[in-house]
Design a protein around this motif. Structure first.
Motif, PDB file in Angstrom:
ATOM      1  N   ASN A 172      -2.226   7.509  -4.062  1.00 38.74           N
ATOM      2  CA  ASN A 172      -1.576   6.270  -3.638  1.00 38.74           C
ATOM      3  C   ASN A 172      -2.544   5.121  -3.909  1.00 38.74           C
ATOM      4  OD1 ASN A 172      -2.971   5.335  -0.896  1.00 38.74           O
ATOM      5  ND2 ASN A 172      -2.823   7.580  -0.871  1.00 38.74           N
ATOM      6  N   HIS A 229       0.833  -1.199   0.000  1.00 40.95           N
ATOM      7  CA  HIS A 229       0.000   0.000   0.000  1.00 40.95           C
ATOM      8  C   HIS A 229       0.868   1.249   0.000  1.00 40.95           C
ATOM      9  CE1 HIS A 229      -0.413   0.850   4.651  1.00 40.95           C
ATOM     10  NE2 HIS A 229       0.817   0.685   4.290  1.00 40.95           N
ATOM     11  N   PHE A 230       0.202   2.416  -0.108  1.00 38.66           N
ATOM     12  CA  PHE A 230       0.881   3.707  -0.260  1.00 38.66           C
ATOM     13  C   PHE A 230       1.771   3.715  -1.504  1.00 38.66           C
ATOM     14  CE2 PHE A 230       0.854   4.333   4.649  1.00 38.66           C
ATOM     15  CZ  PHE A 230      -0.450   4.809   4.593  1.00 38.66           C
ATOM     16  N   SER A 232      -5.728  11.306   0.932  1.00 37.98           N
ATOM     17  CA  SER A 232      -4.669  11.994   1.665  1.00 37.98           C
ATOM     18  C   SER A 232      -4.868  13.503   1.606  1.00 37.98           C
ATOM     19  CB  SER A 232      -3.296  11.642   1.077  1.00 37.98           C
ATOM     20  OG  SER A 232      -2.263  12.403   1.672  1.00 37.98           O
ATOM     21  N   SER A 241       2.754   5.161  -4.744  1.00 39.96           N
ATOM     22  CA  SER A 241       2.571   6.404  -5.496  1.00 39.96           C
ATOM     23  C   SER A 241       2.649   6.165  -6.996  1.00 39.96           C
ATOM     24  CB  SER A 241       3.631   7.424  -5.087  1.00 39.96           C
ATOM     25  OG  SER A 241       3.577   7.695  -3.706  1.00 39.96           O
ATOM     26  N   TRP A 251       7.613   9.937   4.059  1.00 40.56           N
ATOM     27  CA  TRP A 251       7.984   8.988   3.010  1.00 40.56           C
ATOM     28  C   TRP A 251       9.469   9.041   2.688  1.00 40.56           C
ATOM     29  CZ3 TRP A 251       4.318  11.099  -1.397  1.00 40.56           C
ATOM     30  CH2 TRP A 251       4.700  12.384  -1.757  1.00 40.56           C
TER      31      TRP A 251
END
Length: 400
Positions: A226, A168-169, A218, A171, A379
């Motif tokens: 994301n 996950h996350f 977000s 980009s 990040w």
């Protein structure tokens, strides 16, 4: 270059703080591109949270025409061949613009240089030419900074690898044609306990057993989304392994650790844009019969802002320079990343304060800069991880 702290022309024997004519051209070209091709579309992307496909394609095409697409790749594979310092200057200028839009300026992951044989034709060269886009997938719900804590794993089954798990996350995943995915492929027993082996795979969008779905909403970088990646008995042949089996950390350490310079450089660029707003507003806004720039409470904030921006700029460029010289730079990169990202938070907050209540209104992009700044400390390695790296690099030679 603006007079507010861009690399100047002061020089001393053996030590230069100026940009070469070629570097000045890079800065001017990329800044002009951002101002003319990115700024006009930012408000709409912020409002809708999406980048229209036609606009994304236009940015990509104009970048190709400029000769800056994949400028971080060597000329031998079709890139512009910029070194780390020159590329940091590019990222610094791109940092001024919306990440959702500058994403299409095109900077594929350097780790693709590890491609061999057929992989070069399927992944590396199309990515450099702008024909295919990539996305890097490492983070998991239970394994962010702890890379060896990955639960997404691959096991042998005949001549294939069978992958199961979640990332996950991720980009840029909604635009990616293929993914660079790190998964656990075994466990070694060590005196300090079990230690997972990591392998890097190249996975095409639409591959059986592999799915990409929308991620979380977000507050930072609207439009730069994301995604969540799911692997359900996804079978991959050895031909999809990037680097060596169980060699994920080797390719990661060779190609990825310098990406923290990108975060630092973009933070500097964004801070300079924010600073320009602060200076202009303080010079124009009047209270008690005079410009607020005349109040010490404001002028001192501005003085601190430019000092910190310049310090972060030089930390970042110095770290990039060390890489170009083949010098150890792990501590310097970590210092640049942690300082620049935290500097950006202070600068955006001070700029908002100078604007007062208007700073929170969407008439100005200040509230966007303020929101966007928060993720930079998370990040590509949190501030805590960067400080751990700095401390480790300082004490390890002393046996501590």
């Amino acid at each position: 270059m603006s007079q507010q702290g861009d690399a100047g022309a002061a020089e001393a024997p053996g030590l230069s703080f100026g940009l070469s004519p070629e570097q000045t051209m890079i800065v001017d070209t990329v800044r002009s591109f951002v101002e003319n091709e990115i700024y006009p579309h930012e408000a709409e992307v912020e409002r809708t949270g999406t980048v229209p496909p036609a606009l994304a394609e236009a940015i990509r095409q104009k970048t190709l025409e400029l000769g800056f697409y994949a400028c971080n790749f060597p000329e031998e594979v079709g890139g512009a061949g910029l070194g780390h310092l020159d590329f940091a200057l590019v990222e610094r200028e791109l940092g001024r613009g919306s990440m959702a839009l500058t994403h299409f300026f095109g900077r594929p992951q350097n780790i693709l240089m590890a491609c061999t044989g057929e992989q070069r034709e399927r992944y590396l060269l199309p990515a450099v030419r702008g024909e295919r886009m990539d996305a890097l997938a490492m983070t998991e719900p239970d394994a962010g900074s702890d890379v060896r804590g990955m639960k997404c794993s691959a096991v042998r089954d005949g001549g294939d690898w069978v992958v199961n798990g979640t990332k996950h996350f991720i980009s840029g995943a909604e635009h990616a044609d293929f993914f660079i995915v790190f998964v656990a492929t075994g466990v070694d027993e060590t005196p300090k306990g079990p230690k997972k082996r990591i392998t890097c795979f190249l996975v095409d969008r639409g591959h059986p057993g592999f799915a990409v779905r929308e991620g979380y909403r977000s507050v930072s970088h609207r439009g730069y989304k994301n995604c969540i990646l799911s692997f359900d008995d996804c079978r991959l042949p050895d031909a999809q392994v990037l680097g060596a089996v169980d060699g994920g950390f080797a390719v990661m350490n060779e190609w990825l650790y310098a990406t923290r310079i990108t975060v630092a450089a973009m933070a500097v660029g964004r801070a300079r844009r924010c600073f320009d707003y602060a200076v202009s507003y303080a010079a124009e806004r009047r209270q008690f019969g005079q410009q607020i720039a005349r109040f010490q409470g404001v002028s001192f904030q501005v003085a601190d802002m430019i000092t910190e921006i310049d310090a972060a700029d030089w930390l970042t460029l110095a770290a990039a320079w060390r890489l170009d010289q083949g010098l150890p730079a792990n501590r310097e990169i970590a210092s640049a990343k942690v300082y620049a990202s935290e500097m950006l938070a202070r600068v955006t907050d001070a700029t908002l304060q100078i604007h007062g209540g208007m700073g929170l209104m969407d008439d100005f992009p200040i509230e966007r800069f303020w929101r966007d700044a928060r993720v930079e400390r998370i990040w590509d390695g949190t501030s805590e991880i960067q400080r751990h790296i700095i401390g480790r690099e300082l004490f390890r030679p002393l046996g501590a």
